[in-house]
Design a protein around this motif. Structure first.
Motif, PDB file in Angstrom:
ATOM      1  N   LEU A  12       0.849  -1.202   0.000  1.00  0.00           N
ATOM      2  CA  LEU A  12       0.000   0.000   0.000  1.00  0.00           C
ATOM      3  C   LEU A  12       0.882   1.248   0.000  1.00  0.00           C
ATOM      4  N   VAL A  13       1.899   1.241   0.849  1.00  0.00           N
ATOM      5  CA  VAL A  13       2.814   2.384   0.950  1.00  0.00           C
ATOM      6  C   VAL A  13       3.523   2.613  -0.387  1.00  0.00           C
ATOM      7  N   GLU A  14       3.872   1.523  -1.055  1.00  0.00           N
ATOM      8  CA  GLU A  14       4.582   1.633  -2.339  1.00  0.00           C
ATOM      9  C   GLU A  14       3.649   2.004  -3.491  1.00  0.00           C
ATOM     10  N   GLY A  15       2.346   1.886  -3.255  1.00  0.00           N
ATOM     11  CA  GLY A  15       1.395   2.121  -4.347  1.00  0.00           C
ATOM     12  C   GLY A  15       1.258   0.919  -5.255  1.00  0.00           C
ATOM     13  N   TRP A  19      -5.775  -4.178  -6.498  1.00  0.00           N
ATOM     14  CA  TRP A  19      -7.000  -3.389  -6.331  1.00  0.00           C
ATOM     15  C   TRP A  19      -8.012  -4.083  -5.416  1.00  0.00           C
ATOM     16  N   THR A  22      -7.080  -3.270  -1.962  1.00  0.00           N
ATOM     17  CA  THR A  22      -7.300  -1.832  -1.740  1.00  0.00           C
ATOM     18  C   THR A  22      -8.791  -1.559  -1.564  1.00  0.00           C
ATOM     19  N   MET A  25      -9.935  -2.617   1.760  1.00  0.00           N
ATOM     20  CA  MET A  25      -9.538  -1.617   2.766  1.00  0.00           C
ATOM     21  C   MET A  25     -10.512  -0.437   2.780  1.00  0.00           C
ATOM     22  N   LEU A  26     -10.970  -0.065   1.592  1.00  0.00           N
ATOM     23  CA  LEU A  26     -11.898   1.059   1.495  1.00  0.00           C
ATOM     24  C   LEU A  26     -13.270   0.710   2.053  1.00  0.00           C
ATOM     25  N   LYS A  30     -12.239  -0.168   9.512  1.00  0.00           N
ATOM     26  CA  LYS A  30     -10.791   0.032   9.544  1.00  0.00           C
ATOM     27  C   LYS A  30     -10.101  -0.917  10.527  1.00  0.00           C
ATOM     28  N   ASP A  31      -8.904  -1.322  10.152  1.00  0.00           N
ATOM     29  CA  ASP A  31      -8.052  -2.198  10.955  1.00  0.00           C
ATOM     30  C   ASP A  31      -7.216  -1.328  11.879  1.00  0.00           C
ATOM     31  N   ARG A  34      -3.314  -0.884  11.797  1.00  0.00           N
ATOM     32  CA  ARG A  34      -2.679  -0.314  10.602  1.00  0.00           C
ATOM     33  C   ARG A  34      -1.522   0.625  10.950  1.00  0.00           C
ATOM     34  N   TYR A  38       2.080   0.380   9.445  1.00  0.00           N
ATOM     35  CA  TYR A  38       2.474   1.499   8.574  1.00  0.00           C
ATOM     36  C   TYR A  38       3.841   2.028   8.995  1.00  0.00           C
TER      37      TYR A  38
ATOM     38  N   ARG B 419      -2.155   8.438   9.615  1.00  0.00           N
ATOM     39  CA  ARG B 419      -2.549   7.232  10.332  1.00  0.00           C
ATOM     40  C   ARG B 419      -2.308   5.956   9.520  1.00  0.00           C
ATOM     41  N   TYR B 421      -4.035   5.171   6.631  1.00  0.00           N
ATOM     42  CA  TYR B 421      -5.182   4.788   5.797  1.00  0.00           C
ATOM     43  C   TYR B 421      -5.050   5.489   4.445  1.00  0.00           C
ATOM     44  N   LEU B 422      -4.013   5.113   3.727  1.00  0.00           N
ATOM     45  CA  LEU B 422      -3.683   5.815   2.479  1.00  0.00           C
ATOM     46  C   LEU B 422      -4.799   5.680   1.455  1.00  0.00           C
ATOM     47  N   GLU B 423      -5.535   4.566   1.540  1.00  0.00           N
ATOM     48  CA  GLU B 423      -6.603   4.333   0.562  1.00  0.00           C
ATOM     49  C   GLU B 423      -7.709   5.383   0.664  1.00  0.00           C
ATOM     50  N   GLU B 424      -7.774   6.088   1.795  1.00  0.00           N
ATOM     51  CA  GLU B 424      -8.840   7.074   2.001  1.00  0.00           C
ATOM     52  C   GLU B 424      -8.432   8.490   1.587  1.00  0.00           C
ATOM     53  N   VAL B 465      -2.690   6.606  -3.258  1.00  0.00           N
ATOM     54  CA  VAL B 465      -2.266   5.343  -3.877  1.00  0.00           C
ATOM     55  C   VAL B 465      -2.708   5.222  -5.330  1.00  0.00           C
ATOM     56  N   TYR B 511       0.525  11.091  -7.991  1.00  0.00           N
ATOM     57  CA  TYR B 511      -0.762  10.654  -8.528  1.00  0.00           C
ATOM     58  C   TYR B 511      -1.484  11.920  -8.968  1.00  0.00           C
TER      59      TYR B 511
END
Lengths: 167, 774
Positions: A12-15, A19, A22, A25-26, A30-31, A34, A38, B419, B421-424, B465, B511
């Motif tokens: 996720l950090v690397e992009g 999908w 991802t 996660m959306l 929420k976990d 994280r 992270y 935090r 939650y990069l997806e948000e 992301v 992005y």
């Protein structure tokens, strides 16, 4: 509660996370683990030794340095000073305040008129990373964007010990 | 002899508990303030004792609200409602607090509630009376509506002779009979030109609209056919929902329903706080946004000399997330309301914010007034978001609201990023414009008005992301849709000569923001036709995040005396497709050399005349970017080049891309050379930069000398006049001498409204409802 592996958080950090994950996660609750994952993913990625206390941007962190002081620091190791100060005041700044400078970044007519609005690009004085672009009117004070309550976050929200801090 | 009825007009006992609606509401406010829980509900007895029954009730009601919206919208003929889904139905408890809402433009979670509260506070129960089968209509922006084109039909719900709630339906109508056509016109500068204005008027009894209302309202707008069907849409939906509530009560009992109608609001309050704790990070976040109001230009023809000035909307926001999960949104320092149509009532702000939040912080079906009770709002009186004058115009309040909320996107996204939650993360949204509007005699020979809603598909902001979405959404309608060309061509006498993704409109970044799109329209088969532009041009309101660039600003293109009729007849080339690179305009090569062309940044105009075969470019904006552009993957740049989302010149200048183009026009980016070029760019950046504090010395001199354009000085002067705190912060930051000041009166521009104002609350027999700190 859905949880994710350290590897998934690193992706996720690397992009580079797939999908499907991802999207999960959306869409799922929420976990709460994280933040720890992270921090671990980021710490493994950066080249500096200082402990990351809170990420501020893709290349910007609040870290605990060797003297246990919390400072704002760039990926490259450049320190901007105490974490409570506005790091932008210690950055290198380029202001696009002419039409010529604006058309370097946008086609004609698609950038602001600099009589109304300017772009302020804040770079790391050491490595030249662009950490932020402000788009205010002329005269606008440099904005102190974020003053996190790190103690409350660690202690009360994610249940982690607050890293030591020497003031 | 005129005999008066002996029926007493007075206490109606609608609740059958001996209380007026106001007394009942006052009790709820008191219990909420005393306990910190909505209506004092420290325990959710129904939910906790019968969670399945509670959830079933929720599902039935929410499902029914969504179903009513989906069914009723098919009645409408207006593409704004039928295609874009600009409608919403909301269920309220007896005091006008929102229980649940449908999908759609859920900004109205609180606006119709504000109208109900206004009726309660002003004793509507005594006069004109509230009875089963009544209908009330409201679009008054001075009591909480967003803008006059959002027409609300509100129906009380009775059970066993007792008022137990309300249902409201709202549609965005195509024309409001304002000074100029379209639902959000620019030609007026005050409420008195904002169009047909209805203040909680009783417009129906016994489920039938009153004839005087029908006759008056239908001739008060330019588009009666659409108006009639929009009203039928609202009434049908409200009645479907009223029946649904009756069915639910028959099945589950009135006790369960009424408990639910209060507990679900407390649950919503707790839900927001727990969501804040689950998603964000405590602390202070400071963001700001601006909107240009360029009214000095000759193409802004308004009826008041005092409105003819350039000004800037200033929306600073300090967002405080508290350790207990509550949050405070403080807009101290905002600029004053103005003589234009972009002012917003406090409820448009406090209610409207949830249409944004349901796309980020609270993506839930349980949007109701609970979220309002978990939020502290501070909107200083006299600012653009809480005017203190009853003359203010509101036709396009969204113009400022959307931009003001851009600050909230960025603040929340900072918390998500920190935090993990990069997806948000979302850098923001597009300035949802241009708005193509106008009117005249259409292709069917009828008086007509148009209001294109292509703006409901602008680019979205970049994430941490991934790129933002191209031409996909509008902040004010989570289910936005650009609509079909075929439908728009039926609704508007404007043929499409192109509909293309707008290159370079999304903000650059690791992005990029989503690109907007542009449609080139040719006037066809109309008579006495007018159109105008409305959007941002001199400024953008949506900054990038963490090194990403803002989205592009707008510009306008229009052409008259084009010669296209002749060119079509002889088969000559035509302007088709997008205005790919405004630095090298191409449309002009396919119209007569003598054509009258306007190509500039004046994106705010009033009604101008258009003949058949004249051209109008409708450019819908892109979203802002995220992260340093020189971090962008070479493959992503290559893809943008090949899809014409990005012009080659800026792939080089902004992204540092080194690439080749083959004979077929296919681009290939060289990753190694790009990396090397980016190393050089880092050095170039530092070579042209100054230490921030050095630059500040120069800027301070400019401030001391008051060297800035008048619109910038005007913005600061109005903010200073309204806020001592902002003034002090400004002077402290720049170390200005104690006697430094900037007053509106020294600017040499009209300052009507600067000193003399009259609030709605000063009218006789009017009680306004205040729902924020002022």
């Amino acid at each position: 509660m859905t949880t994710y592996t350290n590897e998934q958080v690193a992706h996720l950090v690397e992009g580079s996370l797939d999908w499907d994950t991802t999207f999960r996660m959306l869409s799922m609750p929420k976990d709460n683990s994280r933040f720890e994952q992270y921090l671990a993913a980021l710490q493994a990625k950066v080249s500096f030794k200082e402990r990351i206390v809170l990420p501020l941007g893709p290349h910007l962190y609040i870290v605990q340095n060797a003297h246990k002081q919390w400072v704002t620091q760039c990926d490259c190791g450049h320190a901007f000073g105490d974490y409570r100060e506005n790091w932008k005041l210690h950055a290198a700044l380029y202001v696009r305040d002419t039409e010529e400078a604006m058309t370097e970044v946008y086609p004609k007519l698609m950038a602001p008129d600099t009589q109304w609005q300017v772009y302020r690009e804040y770079y790391c004085p050491s490595c030249g990373t662009m950490h932020d672009v402000e788009a205010p009117t002329p005269w606008y004070p440099v904005i102190h964007d974020f003053e996190p309550d790190i103690e409350a976050f660690y202690k009360d929200w994610v249940g982690l010990p607050v890293p030591e801090r020497a003031d | 002899m005129n005999m008066m009825t002996s029926k007493e007009v007075g206490f109606a006992d609608l609740l059958k508990n001996g209380q007026t609606l106001k007394q009942f509401r006052d009790g709820i406010i008191e219990r909420t303030q005393a306990s910190g829980h909505y209506n004092g509900l420290e325990k959710l007895a129904f939910r906790d004792s019968d969670p399945i029954g509670y959830e079933k009730l929720f599902s039935k009601l929410r499902g029914g609200l969504v179903h009513a919206r989906e069914t009723a919208k098919k009645i409408a003929a207006s593409p704004i409602v039928e295609q874009e889904g600009e409608l919403c139905f909301t269920l309220y408890n007896a005091v006008g607090d929102c229980v649940l809402t449908s999908t759609g433009i859920i900004i109205h979670v609180g606006t119709m509630g504000a109208a109900i509260k206004y009726m309660i506070e002003n004793n509507w129960e005594a006069n004109p009376g509230i009875n089963p089968g009544d209908m009330f209509t409201n679009n008054d922006c001075s009591i909480g509506n967003v803008h006059p084109c959002d027409i609300a039909t509100i129906v009380p719900i009775f059970w066993d002779g007792r008022l137990i709630g309300w249902v409201g339906g709202v549609t965005h109508v195509i024309d409001t009979g304002a000074v100029t056509p379209g639902s959000m016109s620019t030609g007026q500068t005050q409420r008195f030109g904002d169009g047909y204005m209805i203040t909680c008027r009783k417009t129906g009894v016994n489920d039938e609209p009153l004839r005087d209302w029908l006759h008056e309202s239908q001739r008060s707008v330019r588009t009666p056919k659409y108006w009639i069907l929009d009203e039928k849409t609202r009434i049908a939906g409200c009645h479907m929902i009223r029946e649904l509530v009756e069915d639910v009560i028959r099945a589950d009992g009135i006790d369960a329903y009424e408990k639910f109608a209060f507990e679900v609001i407390e649950e919503g309050r707790r839900g927001l706080m727990s969501r804040i704790k689950a998603m964000t990070l405590p602390g202070k976040y400071r963001k700001v946004s601006f909107v240009d109001v360029p009214y000095k230009h000759e193409d802004v023809q308004v009826s008041n000399a005092f409105a003819k000035l350039d000004s800037i909307m200033h929306s600073p926001c300090e967002m405080t997330i508290k350790p207990d999960g509550k949050w405070r949104l403080d807009f101290e320092g905002a600029s004053r309301w103005g003589w234009h149509t972009f002012n917003a009532h406090q409820v448009a702000f406090t209610s409207g914010i949830w249409v944004m939040m349901c796309q980020t912080l609270v993506p839930t079906q349980r949007i109701n007034d609970g979220a309002y009770y978990a939020t502290e709002f501070r909107l200083p009186k006299g600012t653009w978001c809480n005017p203190d004058d009853r003359r203010t115009g509101h036709a396009y309040a969204w113009h400022f609201l959307v931009s003001g909320w851009a600050a909230l996107w960025r603040g929340l996204s900072q918390s998500y990023f920190s935090r993990g939650y990069l997806e948000e993360v979302n850098a923001g949204n597009a300035n949802t414009s241009n708005w193509l509007q106008g009117g005249g005699i259409n292709q069917d020979g009828e008086i007509h008005a148009v209001n294109s809603f292509e703006a409901s598909s602008c680019g979205t902001g970049a994430c941490a992301v991934k790129d933002g979405l191209n031409h996909a959404a509008a902040i004010w309608n989570p289910e936005g849709d650009m609509g079909d060309i075929e439908i728009w061509e039926m609704a508007e006498p404007l043929l499409y000569l192109g509909r293309n993704v707008k290159a370079n409109s999304g903000g650059y970044g690791k992005y990029r923001g989503g690109c907007g799109f542009e449609t080139l329209r040719m006037v066809w088969n109309a008579q006495d036709w007018t159109m105008f532009f409305m959007g941002n041009g001199f400024m953008n309101s949506d900054w990038g995040m963490m090194g990403g660039y803002p989205s592009a600003t707008g510009y306008r293109f229009e052409a008259h005396k084009t010669g296209l009729e002749q060119r079509i007849a002889i088969g000559d080339s035509l302007p088709l497709g997008g205005d790919l690179d405004p630095t090298r305009p191409d449309y002009e090569r396919h119209i007569d050399a003598t054509a009258v062309v306007k190509r500039d940044k004046q994106c705010m105009t009033t009604e101008d005349c258009y003949d058949n075969h004249d051209l109008y470019l409708n450019y819908l904006r892109g979203g802002p970017g995220f992260g340093d552009p020189i971090d962008r993957e070479p493959k992503a740049i290559e893809n943008d080049l090949n899809q014409k989302f990005l012009l080659p010149e800026y792939a080089q200048k902004v992204y540092g891309a080194v690439f080749t183009e083959d004979a077929k026009g296919v681009f290939t980016v060289d990753a190694a050379k790009t990396q090397a070029r980016r190393g050089e760019m880092r050095k170039e950046r530092l070579a042209r930069a100054l230490p921030t504090r050095e630059w500040m010395k120069e800027e301070r001199e400019r401030i001391l000398n008051k060297h800035a354009a008048v619109q910038v000085r005007h913005m600061f002067a109005t903010s200073f006049a309204l806020s001592e705190k902002f003034t002090k912060q400004f002077k402290d930051f720049w170390s200005l001498p104690d006697d430094w000041q900037l007053l509106e009166e020294e600017l040499g521009v009209p300052s009507y409204g600067a000193k003399h104002r009259m609030d709605l609350s000063l009218l006789p027999d009017v009680t306004t409802v205040v729902q924020v700190e002022e």
